[in-house]
Design an enzyme around this catalytic site. Sequence first.
Site, PDB file in Angstrom:
ATOM      1  CG  ASP A   1       9.160 -17.777  64.242  1.00 34.08           C
ATOM      2  OD1 ASP A   1       8.055 -17.519  64.741  1.00 34.08           O
ATOM      3  OD2 ASP A   1      10.231 -17.697  64.874  1.00 34.08           O
TER       4      ASP A   1
ATOM      5  CG  MET B   1       5.858 -15.578  68.616  1.00 36.39           C
ATOM      6  SD  MET B   1       5.770 -17.326  69.062  1.00 36.39           S
ATOM      7  CE  MET B   1       5.529 -17.203  70.831  1.00 36.39           C
TER       8      MET B   1
ATOM      9  CB  THR C   1      -2.442 -16.759  72.249  1.00 41.88           C
ATOM     10  OG1 THR C   1      -1.952 -15.600  71.555  1.00 41.88           O
ATOM     11  CG2 THR C   1      -2.642 -16.415  73.714  1.00 41.88           C
TER      12      THR C   1
ATOM     13  NE  ARG D   1     -24.884 -22.229  41.126  1.00 45.94           N
ATOM     14  CZ  ARG D   1     -23.728 -22.771  41.486  1.00 45.94           C
ATOM     15  NH1 ARG D   1     -22.769 -22.921  40.586  1.00 45.94           N
ATOM     16  NH2 ARG D   1     -23.515 -23.165  42.733  1.00 45.94           N
TER      17      ARG D   1
END
Length: 826
Positions: free
Chosen positions: A222, A264, A359, A533
């Site tokens: 978390d 979560m 998961t 470039r």
Amino acid sequence: MPSSSVTPATSQSTGKMKLAVLTSGGDSAGMNAVVRAIVKIGILRGCETWIVREGYEGLVRGNTQAHAIHADLPTDASALKCAHRGVPTNLTQNLRFGDGDLLRDGTGDHHHGRTLKGRYIVRVGWDDVRGWFAEGGTLIGTARSAAFRTPEGRLSAAHNLIKEGIDALAVCGGDGSLTGADLFRSEWPSLVSQLLTQGMITEEQAEKHGHLKIVGLVGSIDNDMSMTDLTIGAPTALHRICEAIDNINSTAASHSRAFVLEVMGRHCGWLALLAGISSGADFIFIPERPPQTIPGGTWEDDMCEAIRSHREAGKRKTIVIVAEGAQDADLKPICAEYVKEILTERVGLDTRVTTLGHTQRGGRPCAFDRILPTLQGEEAVKALLEATPDTPSYMIGVRENKITRVPLMEAVAMTRAVADAIGAKDFEKAMSMRDPEFYQGLEGFFATSTLFKEKQLPHCRRMRVAIMHMGAPAGGMNAATRAAVRYCIKQGHRPLAVHNGFRGLLEDNIHELSWLGVDAWTSRGGSELGTNRTLPDVDLGAVAARFQEHDFHALLMIGGFEAFNALLILETGRKHYPAFHIPMAHLPATISNNVPMTEFSLGSDTSLNALVDACDSIKQSASASRNRVFVVETQGGKCGYLATMGALATGASIVYTPEQGMNLDTLRQDVKFLKIRYGMDAKGKSEGRMVIRNECASTVYTTDVVTKMFKEEGGNLFDSRSASLGHTLQGGIPSPMDRARAARLSLRCMAFLEEHHNALQKQAGKVKQAPPESAAVITIQGSALKWVPVQEMVQHADMKNRRGKTAWWAEIKDLVEALVGRPEIL
């Protein structure tokens, strides 16, 4: 990250520390890297190292079945005699104790009769933890122990530690686990006294174990611990979430659906916020900031209005992310199913709910979740060795890109204060207790996800902003462009895409970008604008003419060393061309991470993860062959960042970089090291090993030469193969860290351009004179973003080798060598 220095122990001492490590609470990617680092650094510092299986529960249970401890010495005894001229080192005396395979496989039994049954406090050696950093979860197990919460349980835990002679404990877990560790330490003298009174330990044991040393490391997906910028496991969890959203995006767009994802985060919305930024979500819900409402309205009305406006603009998909702890201003939980009902009934969208659940915890650790725990593990061992009865229990964290020690209970108290503030509806206080990057990220999400109906700036302050990519493509370039374009449209600026760099500018390949046109760019790798470039001095006068023709008011260049060079040329050209008297910003983006004065460039994290993925596969092949050394060639130009950090993240045995170079003596020592190390392996169980070589480490000792040399010298001990990763290191889909960093840096670039444009507008007369500081590079220095004028950057740049004169990561090479035992073996 800090430089590292490990002082190896050359011999065992009678007073050496006995150190145990346990993982507690929820599992998170990177815990195995912590265990591996603590064991290896502990051995290097002269300690005996132990692991505690099943967290605090294993500490309470202890060892009910005795098992003889013996070192599984190498079959080739001559290998030991070669190490330090025959003098045993702490590494060779703690090489392995035979339980590594049992711990890794989780079998508990071995066909030779060894078992883990009845053994929860297990001594481990150097080879017992090899290869662990690439595994997800925690191989030594974790458990939420009810027994340890009781005084009787903690008494048993103390007895079990004293029986094994352990006097130091490293705990990796969340705030509950770390609180338990601090309580255990504070009670320790009384526990020892009780054990002595009950006759369970001797007076000698009581005197010897009068003080328990404890250190905490935060393992939490978390990212909810205060006083640290990042917790172990959070970057990998973010990877899992963004992978899921990237996969969902395609089906959402195909069916024109809305998806509500629950992630979560009970008290911290870091995962939801960073996932929202990294995936281009339409709406997010986090605990710290309830959804805002307009007077007389509800958050449901605001969400529906925002998503309707996106649909009316042409979006075919809708992504809403809900943290599991999300709630409204009255602390009423906001659940994914309810959001789905609202979108279905009020907006008429075909809506699905996806709960990612556990998961998010799974899978192999990403590169950062291997590097960060390794560095924190090293600091944890140092803290334990330096601990005294008067020092507090420390938590090892990371602040401003430096590994830190903070008093453990201060961090826990502040973490709980955030939850208390949310519970008291003091959301401003809760936000203030998060780090500044969290707040900036939230504001940035709103700025780039909302389709504003009214422009924020008056016409006189609006700009025509040229946006250009330069150099090699790098992950995050498109995400940065998307953020800049969305911000421009919100403010009323006109974002003008310059395709194919300065070559495209000279060919007049320019067009205006739209809000919807860049919607899907967050997760796209490479460069949607095209890049090369070519520098502006190819025809500086013609470049100035294009600037004047298109009336550019500001320039944002996203790229690597070429962009820095181009900015320098343009700023120098101001003395001749008035068109260059506009604010100009360079946002570093290069996999080489070679732009001076910045610790991270966009694309370097993506490239590092691509390197880790490739090396994991290569090492799997090398290990299956048992005695094979792979020489892996990486990109990076003349900057060794990618090779060095990749070596740390993959456990490479040797790393070659341009900064240190290569010579014949180095190669001779490397061959000797590999021979001795292979001779120390258990018969039939040799480990596949890797050597990482930067492409420019040497023009003479090429990858092919080194591979052939190792193959020839390896004889019967080891074979050698090579693998050149080449342009695969530019990565495919950018990493979430690069995406989030891109949005943050890009928005700061736009604020910089606005500020200097406004200052120029206030100058009297038609001819404007832009000051030198209006042409600058945005750099990451610690956790702060700092603007460095391009002329000042030159003083810190090695222009010949295209890199900075100093590198914050340079001494990491010493840690790479220490973690494979090179200093102790040679």
